[in-house]
Design an enzyme around this catalytic site. Sequence first.
Site, short mmCIF file in Angstrom:
data_model
loop_
_atom_site.label_atom_id
_atom_site.label_comp_id
_atom_site.label_asym_id
_atom_site.label_seq_id
_atom_site.Cartn_x
_atom_site.Cartn_y
_atom_site.Cartn_z
N GLU A 250 4.19 8.33 -3.73
CA GLU A 250 5.07 7.55 -2.91
C GLU A 250 6.14 6.62 -3.62
OE1 GLU A 250 3.24 5.63 0.24
OE2 GLU A 250 2.29 7.42 1.13
N GLU B 194 0.89 -1.32 0.16
CA GLU B 194 0.03 -0.12 0.03
C GLU B 194 0.91 1.29 0.02
OE1 GLU B 194 -1.12 3.01 0.47
OE2 GLU B 194 -1.73 2.72 2.65
#
Length: 733
Positions: A196, A187
Amino acid sequence: MASLFPKTLTPIHFLHRTRPRIRTQTHPSKLTSIRAMSSGSGQRVFQLRLDSLTGNSEWVIIDEHDDQSFTEKFRQPLLATTSYLDMLNDSTRNRAYREAIEKTITKPCHVLDIGAGTGLLSMMASRAMGGKGTVTACESYLPMVKLMKKVLRVNGMEGRIKVINKRSDELEVGLDINSRADVLVSEILDSELLGEGLIPTLQHAHDNLLVENPLTVPYRATTYGQLVESTFLWQLHDLPNNEAGARDGIRLNPPGLDSVLGVKRQQYAMYCDPIEGEIKPLSEPFKIFEFDFSKRPESYGETDLCIKATNDGRVHAVISWWVLQLDREGTIYYSTAPRWISSPTNKTGPVDWCDHWKQCVWFVPGCGISIFKGEEIQLLATHDDTKISYNLDSKVPTTDVLHHGLTTGDMQLVLSPERAAIYGDREWRLSMLKTVESVLQGRGDSLCMVADDSVFLPLLVAQLSEAPHIISLLPGLKERGLQYLQAAANANHLPPNCIEILGKRVKQLTTQDTHQKKVDLLIAEPFYLGHDGMLPWQNLRFWEDRTTLDYILSEDALIMPSKGILRACAIYLPDLWKSRCCLSKIEGFDHSVVNDTLGACGHLPEMEEGPCLPFFVWQCGEFEVLSETFDVMEFDFSKPICHCQGKSQVQFTKTGVCHGFVLWIDWVMDLQNSVVISTGPDKRYWKQGVKLLASPRTVGPQESRNVQASCSAVLEALFDPLKGELKITTDFR
């Protein structure tokens, strides 16, 4: 943020948290971290503490094997203002991952969890295999690794999951892991999806860490968008056109400097549901990009879309979101779509409010693009390793050439959208104009010092002064601020050399810097670069600076603002309260050991107080004000900084459930108290401080017939100038 913004709050040693669950606009106790190897076998993380009152910072060390040192140095919740707690309280997300993992992992194998956090997905994978097989949990941030080990220990999983404190692109088969992994669970998604480091992480994993054709959870992510018209979104970026009608005569983006001051061309995470009534959709939702986690992604991609307008209007922005398909068969989904979007793109339907994933907004440059119903418009979407960009062919140049030969790229100042909106707000500028006109009246040849990072006030004072002499400190902007102010002063036809930029720390200033003159006017907005995401009272740095500069102030020096008033109101805030609750079991796994470190606020043990957190209250889901606004205490800037305390009785005006209190500072700009700049919850350009209650209370007005309503409450505040902390306590009687 652009490179001119200080990076003192970004964890720079790890790849998988650039959205940050440890945020970049955060409380000063939040920390920059750099990893280093110690002389022994352990590992150390150097954490940078920022003192918001002084601007100073210090390095402290967290040792991998020294839990006592870790606890002593960070008595306050280390990760209180991150999104970890909110993410772990997202039951829809947790359930979707659990169902997908159980469906995907049906036999013992090697599972790799990248960006493992508290180890939740790793424990799900181990349980799905009945404790057999191999699970490798990769997490680069040492404080989170320490927390994960506590969680694994409490759940009896310590010996079943191998924890590696490295970035995934530092892992080597044969050294860190015995073999390539059969399954990837991860995740590592931000609101934009890619921020990210999803793409480079997947590239390295497929090249070096995973078997051919691995199983993955999630399986696929798809991004969607919609063209919209919104005056509010336009005001968040188009400073040149918004300031055009200002009465002060100053142009922060004058002709020839059209793009030198503004927001960065990027997507901005924003919870769009609260402004649904201010958004006019101009197209149907459209698919933009699709990313298959089971395959190696490309670093660059583009999509050329032809979009038909569904309404007449002006395209001010592209609102985007993503839909996560967690299983290969396409039965388990998670969506970040706004609530007005329905199937098929929002396959899960509206989900609960959350802070860790929002929609994204891309501002169309300038005033936007006029479009008519049925007309088609070309949208080019591109992505690189970490971001998605759009081009609507708006014919707005990306680089302007200035009159003196520089390009805007040489000196461009990048503002947050909220700061750009403030500088373009006519009411705010009129308030500043009235105040500066008042303080300059009858002062003649005065020396004015601008103590903060305002680029508006130096120009305004120079515009209104008969013989302007302004010293601007620009503690955060520094050299780029100097370049901008020199060019802006010239473009606004102000006297040459009327603004002097020192670029020194306040404590380094001497009377030589003021040419042996005393300062007659000390002014600020106040605004300090890098404080946008902090608590409101952290702009009390102005009071600290004013105290330090006392020796160079004239006896009758005027201070602007003259004081600050800490104000508050009781509030119904169920979504935020739920997201900050103490954790217990998450899909069967005990997470109670993380509550202290993550700064949980709700369901605390009796007599414990949760932290005060910075939020745009209007972005926090459903809310309703339940009391009169009340003053808690004042900060008198005519005097040196000192301890302050205040206590106020809360007068509830509505019957309802109180989840906490919202606090903010109103800046009283002049001695006559006639000009006040409010930063309260009805103002959408400033963050407020939110103090959540351990347990919600039913409240109501004293005359209410509801005997269950708690009608009496007291809020008390204590300001400690040595630590720059404001302690808030509440007492319901």
